[in-house]
Design a protein around this motif. Structure first.
Motif, PDB file in Angstrom:
ATOM      1  N   GLY A  55       4.978 -18.705 -16.268  1.00 33.37           N
ATOM      2  CA  GLY A  55       5.219 -17.663 -17.265  1.00 33.37           C
ATOM      3  C   GLY A  55       6.673 -17.524 -17.685  1.00 33.37           C
ATOM      4  O   GLY A  55       7.128 -16.415 -17.969  1.00 33.37           O
ATOM      5  N   ASP A  75      13.186 -10.560  -7.661  1.00 29.99           N
ATOM      6  CA  ASP A  75      12.121 -10.058  -8.534  1.00 29.99           C
ATOM      7  C   ASP A  75      11.600 -11.156  -9.456  1.00 29.99           C
ATOM      8  O   ASP A  75      10.391 -11.331  -9.608  1.00 29.99           O
ATOM      9  CB  ASP A  75      12.613  -8.894  -9.403  1.00 29.99           C
ATOM     10  N   ALA A  76      12.503 -11.878 -10.084  1.00 28.03           N
ATOM     11  CA  ALA A  76      12.100 -12.934 -11.015  1.00 28.03           C
ATOM     12  C   ALA A  76      11.285 -14.008 -10.304  1.00 28.03           C
ATOM     13  O   ALA A  76      10.265 -14.478 -10.829  1.00 28.03           O
ATOM     14  CB  ALA A  76      13.324 -13.549 -11.682  1.00 28.03           C
ATOM     15  N   VAL A  78       9.528 -13.711  -7.464  1.00 27.08           N
ATOM     16  CA  VAL A  78       8.227 -13.145  -7.067  1.00 27.08           C
ATOM     17  C   VAL A  78       7.307 -13.088  -8.284  1.00 27.08           C
ATOM     18  O   VAL A  78       6.119 -13.441  -8.206  1.00 27.08           O
ATOM     19  CB  VAL A  78       8.397 -11.750  -6.419  1.00 27.08           C
ATOM     20  N   ASN A  79       7.829 -12.683  -9.437  1.00 25.06           N
ATOM     21  CA  ASN A  79       7.028 -12.614 -10.659  1.00 25.06           C
ATOM     22  C   ASN A  79       6.525 -13.997 -11.070  1.00 25.06           C
ATOM     23  O   ASN A  79       5.382 -14.145 -11.513  1.00 25.06           O
ATOM     24  CB  ASN A  79       7.814 -11.974 -11.798  1.00 25.06           C
ATOM     25  N   MET A  80       7.360 -15.008 -10.928  1.00 29.05           N
ATOM     26  CA  MET A  80       6.955 -16.379 -11.267  1.00 29.05           C
ATOM     27  C   MET A  80       5.815 -16.837 -10.357  1.00 29.05           C
ATOM     28  O   MET A  80       4.837 -17.433 -10.827  1.00 29.05           O
ATOM     29  CB  MET A  80       8.148 -17.332 -11.156  1.00 29.05           C
ATOM     30  N   ALA A  82       3.700 -14.933  -8.730  1.00 29.72           N
ATOM     31  CA  ALA A  82       2.510 -14.130  -9.049  1.00 29.72           C
ATOM     32  C   ALA A  82       1.828 -14.660 -10.304  1.00 29.72           C
ATOM     33  O   ALA A  82       0.593 -14.726 -10.365  1.00 29.72           O
ATOM     34  CB  ALA A  82       2.893 -12.663  -9.219  1.00 29.72           C
ATOM     35  N   ALA A  83       2.610 -15.067 -11.301  1.00 31.12           N
ATOM     36  CA  ALA A  83       2.043 -15.619 -12.533  1.00 31.12           C
ATOM     37  C   ALA A  83       1.242 -16.888 -12.251  1.00 31.12           C
ATOM     38  O   ALA A  83       0.280 -17.197 -12.952  1.00 31.12           O
ATOM     39  CB  ALA A  83       3.152 -15.907 -13.544  1.00 31.12           C
ATOM     40  N   ARG A  87       0.642 -15.179  -3.888  1.00 30.84           N
ATOM     41  CA  ARG A  87       1.086 -13.880  -3.378  1.00 30.84           C
ATOM     42  C   ARG A  87       2.226 -14.089  -2.400  1.00 30.84           C
ATOM     43  O   ARG A  87       2.149 -14.941  -1.517  1.00 30.84           O
ATOM     44  CB  ARG A  87      -0.069 -13.171  -2.687  1.00 30.84           C
TER      45      ARG A  87
END
Length: 96
Positions: A55, A75-76, A78-80, A82-83, A87
């Motif tokens: 993403g 944060d970035a 973890v977001n990547m 998750a996308a 987990r």
């Protein structure tokens, strides 16, 4: 001539061994671990495919693959992950 090589046991965190403050060293260690996992997931696909999977843009994937740790927050990363349907779990423990 033989010279003696002095060795020293590491702390377990290369960033701390390099002289970073303890908090910053922990942050860098966590980011390095997450970046490594993203690299594993992206190993057999193109950067464009990895960008879609995580993403982000292809230049962001390029920065990650080139190890530009300063460009990524926890944060970035973890977001990547998750996308991509992964987990991230965290564990906190006392320093030995």
């Amino acid at each position: 001539m033989k010279s003696r090589v002095k060795t020293e046991r590491g702390s377990g965190n290369v960033f701390e061994d390099l002289g970073f403050a303890p908090g910053e060293a922990e942050n860098l260690q966590l980011r390095a671990q997450l970046m490594s996992r993203i690299r594993e997931e992206a190993r057999e696909i193109t950067q464009a495919q990895a960008a879609r999977l995580f993403g982000v843009t292809q230049p962001r994937i390029n920065d990650l693959l080139r190890g530009k740790i300063d460009k990524f927050s926890l944060d970035a990363l973890v977001n990547m992950l998750a996308a991509a349907g992964l987990r991230v779990e965290m564990r906190v423990k006392k320093v030995a």
